[in-house]
Scaffold this motif. Sequence first.
Motif, short mmCIF file in Angstrom:
data_model
loop_
_atom_site.label_atom_id
_atom_site.label_comp_id
_atom_site.label_asym_id
_atom_site.label_seq_id
_atom_site.Cartn_x
_atom_site.Cartn_y
_atom_site.Cartn_z
N LEU A 266 0.81 -1.30 -0.09
CA LEU A 266 -0.08 0.05 0.03
C LEU A 266 1.03 1.23 0.01
CD1 LEU A 266 -2.79 -1.04 2.63
CD2 LEU A 266 -3.13 -0.72 0.13
N CYS B 135 -6.72 3.83 2.45
CA CYS B 135 -6.47 2.22 2.71
C CYS B 135 -5.53 2.14 3.94
CB CYS B 135 -6.24 1.21 1.70
SG CYS B 135 -7.29 0.96 0.31
N CYS C 92 -7.08 3.48 7.10
CA CYS C 92 -7.86 2.10 7.39
C CYS C 92 -7.05 1.27 8.15
CB CYS C 92 -8.69 1.38 6.28
SG CYS C 92 -9.58 2.50 5.65
#
Length: 1461
Positions: free
Chosen positions: A1320, A1342, A1345
């Motif tokens: 990521l 992301c 998160c």
Amino acid sequence: MDRDGDTPKRPWDTCREVPFIEDEQTPWKMIKLLKFISLCVVAVAVFGLALCSKTSFLLLITLSNEGTKTLPDDMKPVALLCIGCTLITSSILLFLKSTWKACYKTSKLPRKSTIALILFFEFLVAVGAAILTIVAMPHLDIVTNVAILNGVAVLSALLQVITQCTAKERNRFLVPSITAFILILLGYVLFLILYIMKDPTDIKMAIWVGLAVGGSFLVSFNWWESYLRLISKNSSSVFFKELCIDMTKCQNLLNIVSSLLRIVVTACVLGAYVPLAQMDWDIVTSIPRRETKIIAIIIGVQLVSSALCHWFSLVACKMHALRRCFILPLYLSSLAVMVLFIVPVIVYYQDYKISLNGTAINFTGYCNEVVDGRNQNLTGSVFPHLVLDVTHTLCFLDMSKITDIGLLTGSAVSWWLGLVLATLHLWYLKVYRIQRTQDLFTRRLYEGAFIEQSLLLNTRFDIQTKNRTKNFRKFDTAMVYLCATMWHETYDEMMNIIISIFRLDRYRPKIEPKYTDFTFDAHIYFDDAFDEVKGSQGRHLNKYAKDLVKILTEVYSIFTNIDQMFFKNNQKITEQKVIMTPYGGRLVITMPQGNLITVHFKDKQLIRHKKRWSQVMYLYYLLGWKLMAKYHKLFKNKNPNVNQNKLCLLLQKEKHNTYILALDGDTDFQPVAVMLLIDRLKMYPRVGAACGRIHPTGSGPAVWFQKFEYAVSHWLQKTAEHVIGCVLCSPGCFSLFRAEALMDDNVMKKYSTKSMEASDYIQYDQGEDRWLCTLLLKQGWRVEYNAASDAYTNAPEDFKELYNQRRRWGPSTLANVIDLLGSTTTISKRNPSISRAFMFYQLFAITSAILAPATICLLIAGSLTFILSMHASGALVLAVIPPVIFLILCFYVKSDTQITIAGVMSIIYAFLMLIVTMSIIGSMVKDKTILTPSSIFIIAMAIIYIITAVMHPQEIQLLFHGFLYIICIPSAYLLLIIYSMVNMNNVSWGTRETKPAGGAATPEPAAKQTKTQKAKSTFQQLFSWCKCCKRSNQTSGGEQLAVSHEVLIIQPGSQPQNTNVEDERTPGEEQRMVDSAFDSPIQCWITQLQSECNDMQLQKESLDKDEEEFWIELQKKYLEPLQDDKERQKKIINDLRELRNKINFAFFTLNALWLVATFTLQIFEASFSIKIPKVNFDLEPTDEDITIDPIGFMFILGFATSVVIQFLTMFYHRIYTLIHYVAFLGTELIKHEPDKPEPPGKKEVSVSESDSTTDNNSDADSEIDDSDDDDMYFRSSHKNVDAPAPCPHLPQHSHPDCPHEQCNPPPPTITEDQSSFLLLITLSNEGTKTIPDEQKPVALLCIGCVLIASSVLLFTKSLWKACYKTSKMPAKKTLALVLFFEFLVAVGAAILTIVAMPHLDIVTNVAILNGVAVLSALLQVITQCTAKERNRFLVPSITAFILILLGYVLLPHLIHHEGSY
């Protein structure tokens, strides 16, 4: 010897059976969470609404500025008109509210001098507000407009100085007030210098500036009343004092006149200014649609947000959250408005400078080219044009000069600091729970244009000294008498109320009290407490009374030793008093914390029995004797040193602050419930009674039905009565009454009236609590309902007992409501809380109740029509037949038989109701529509009940009982009504009645005794006689009685005639006179009681002579036992039967007329029915019509209207219940769980050798451990932390020597989770091709998160544990420290992973995550250095710290030389 006395006699028998004494019903964790959420919502609402109000108002000012483009110059009157609406909206609301109060409540005419003075100041304020906002502010810049509104505190600061100087004591806020006044003046000086010195030749600007200063000074007169009241107290001026009194008494009329004056003055200024400014009003009627939409949105937001901000501010103060939810949000709102206007101006200016690619331009050039040079025809978004219009107001000043910026900033800061210092006293302002609005704020009016200033300056000002607040009026200490009536309660029921009283004793101790809000005494009035005992000298306590004494002893022991450890002897119960009285006897118990509980044992042969007469007994004893007698003595003595007028005031004051808490013998309550009721009576002087939420307890279908019935009654009916009028019935099981109200004319005296007529027996004796409330309402007192005050009482579990209870309640309710309706004119004039509209609401409610049997028949007929596909008229005839048969049978069969028949019919009707419910659902599916009357009714009621239950989250489980309630509707509203109406002539109590003991009514002949048995019986009687004589000769203050276990020897196998507990009466005792019973020198019930109380020492005492005379006189006048007059009883029976027949004839005739009218309409359905087109689920019309008879339609419409009223009032009541509860939680120390006994200071002696090696820190470790299993806790509490834990695979080895991979895992590598996280990071790197650059925010989202996922899981788990397991509130310091470190960690993690790592290479990203151990290594070094012993891991920790720092040192070099690793 002492040590031996401290140990129990049987150390093997130390386990106890203790009932629940803590609050097991209130969901404290949910309430705490609700409190936190409520305070957050209120704080955000106050801040957000103040921000919206001020922003929208300043936008209107900006739009009215000359030169702005959003609104053309010829449309400026529209903006000015909206500003005027902002000024007068609050005056219109105040005018309407004051007019309503003047019409329906008390209002007096003020003096002419008062009116003149009020109107003078209101005229000045109205002129100043109109000139400032309409004339002056549209010509000023936005910063000045935001800040000058704070300058309206100038006169308030000056009056604060004057007020505090007139006070004789040293004031703590005198210096801040002086400083505030100076700062505000400094702000005006800087403002004048900035504008006038900018262009001294500009006469118009000088006029606008002068008008702004003058207008703000005039507006500052708005809050003069708050300071005048304090000045008048410290002044000897009679005029000031009379003025304040007149303003208070005549507030409604003064508000009406002042509101009208403000409206007129504002309209005049606005109407005169528009033509003078060469503008035309005609443009108002021809505004384009776009401009109309902009103006409508702005003015709508301003008006709504101002009103809501005022209301939420009231809520914040009533919640006792003055600082965090009121003062701080309003302070910050002014700064937020400034930021909201200035930041976009700066951003747009900087963006324009950047767009010029280095071309130099100053603020003046930006104004000429962009702001003023834009096109007048606006398109697209409005926001950029509004920002440029705000910028236009600053173009007059040269923002490129530091001097202009300094003067502008200095004036704004001076005004804001002046407002803060002028309202600094609010941080220390003391407010009560649910403080009344008129006590919080001096004026009812709020200013929409100065919302935060008006709220802060309108708040009450108190002179505060070094010793906190000087003028904070504390409530007088209230005296609460807990009065419970008992009769045949069970052991568990009596245990509930005794525990509740002892809880209150612990909550408000009399010994070393921490609070002075109230004190209390508890009194229990036990009806029919004596029985005849064969062979005894005098009557003895019956089994119920003896159970009560046993419970008192048991509960006393529980509360005395509640925190004791094992192997400590229970403390001996202190000596208590037992007293002979003219009405029977009295037991006085001093509870562990010093409060008294007095049990009055009533002998029905000496005093009148039943509940109402017990209430009359304690009313005259507590209020007549205890309260009035002491003042009567002072009046009688005529002491010249005693001021008679002052004595009258003291008497009135004590009557006002004396309360009686009426209780039933089975009521279970918490101290919090009592406090919440006391709050209502303390805060509102016209409240004569207040009741709480009654919860029925028990098990079985009858109780389940009552639980939902009680819930609906309290959720909807009682709340509606409380909001739109008064509660008509304050139940006697848990209600607080004010002594002043009870002692008022036509209340207590009339309540003591003996029933003479047949109707009196129904209204007076069958529902005594409702009748008492009727008397209070007629006298003008208010009765309230507090939903947060919970009490629990046992409900009938048997079908027969339930029917008998409702047989009493139904006719009594009908009689009292009709009595009130008949006195509508008198009550509506005398009682300010009851209006004619409310009485009409009650008329409709009682009409619906009367027609309930016919309505149920129509409901059943409708179901038969659908199920059997028969005509409606035939179905109606079939539905009426069973109730008619039951009605006829009720006139001829016994009540028990009637109940049996009703029970069978209830079961049949329950199945029928189930079919009805399914048939309605089936009809909706079959007809494909829900727009039929029955469908709409059912769905609407279901939605209302569900939403109402959601609004009561702690009771939402009662919805499951709603199904039983629905199928029992015919039984409750058809059969039960028929039974209660037909048996109206039966005035017996119906519940808790027990059959007389065998031998009491028809005594059986005693068996012949042998000579030995006769001698033994005679000896025991003689021994008891002597013992009683001996005790009766002792004085009340004598030495302690030594009670022996062998005083009364009762053998297990002895005959009944040899015992002293049989409930038998000899013929001679039946004929004994009352006076001779009392004058008997031998009262054996005392000896009996002393002998049976092994754990409680009872000292016999005697009554005071004056009190004894009082009881004798009271008995003769009010409470003399009713004579057995058979002729009068026969007459009353006949009168009751005739009254029953008359009422039943009228009652069932009305139902018959309703049914006949409906039947006739059904026969002529084609001519009289209302046809409504049927629509399907898609709301598309079909070819069919729905036929509705007019009468049924009107009834459904009226019922729906009443339900909607109840539903809306429920919402209103829930909000104010929440406010009260949150305020209570914030001000009252509540003990939610029992304190655990502290461990002893010295080390305990080990029981075994193995226990001596247990680690002392194991308990702490187990508490920190995340596991909740008991076996894990047990294992963790007995581990040895010094030795390595044994390997589960090879028990002979420790973990370091274990060859298994599970015990010696390989070194950590990059896991799949870590690799996915780094992927990521890589995808968010600029230049990667897998995800295009414009989609990089997805990768960053992301990453975010990933960061918060564990926090979400932890939050969920911790919230579940906090709700269902033990949780305590941390200290503020702990919370602040933890949040500080968590904030640092969260910021660091976000910056590292979201901001920094996407710009680094993959190797660095893998390695830098290991660098987060730097502080852990440092703390390891510090921790080991602070230890006194030598540590084996000190060197590794130091090395780790150095290596991590070395990695950070190499990192910049690595980034600077790309590719060199």
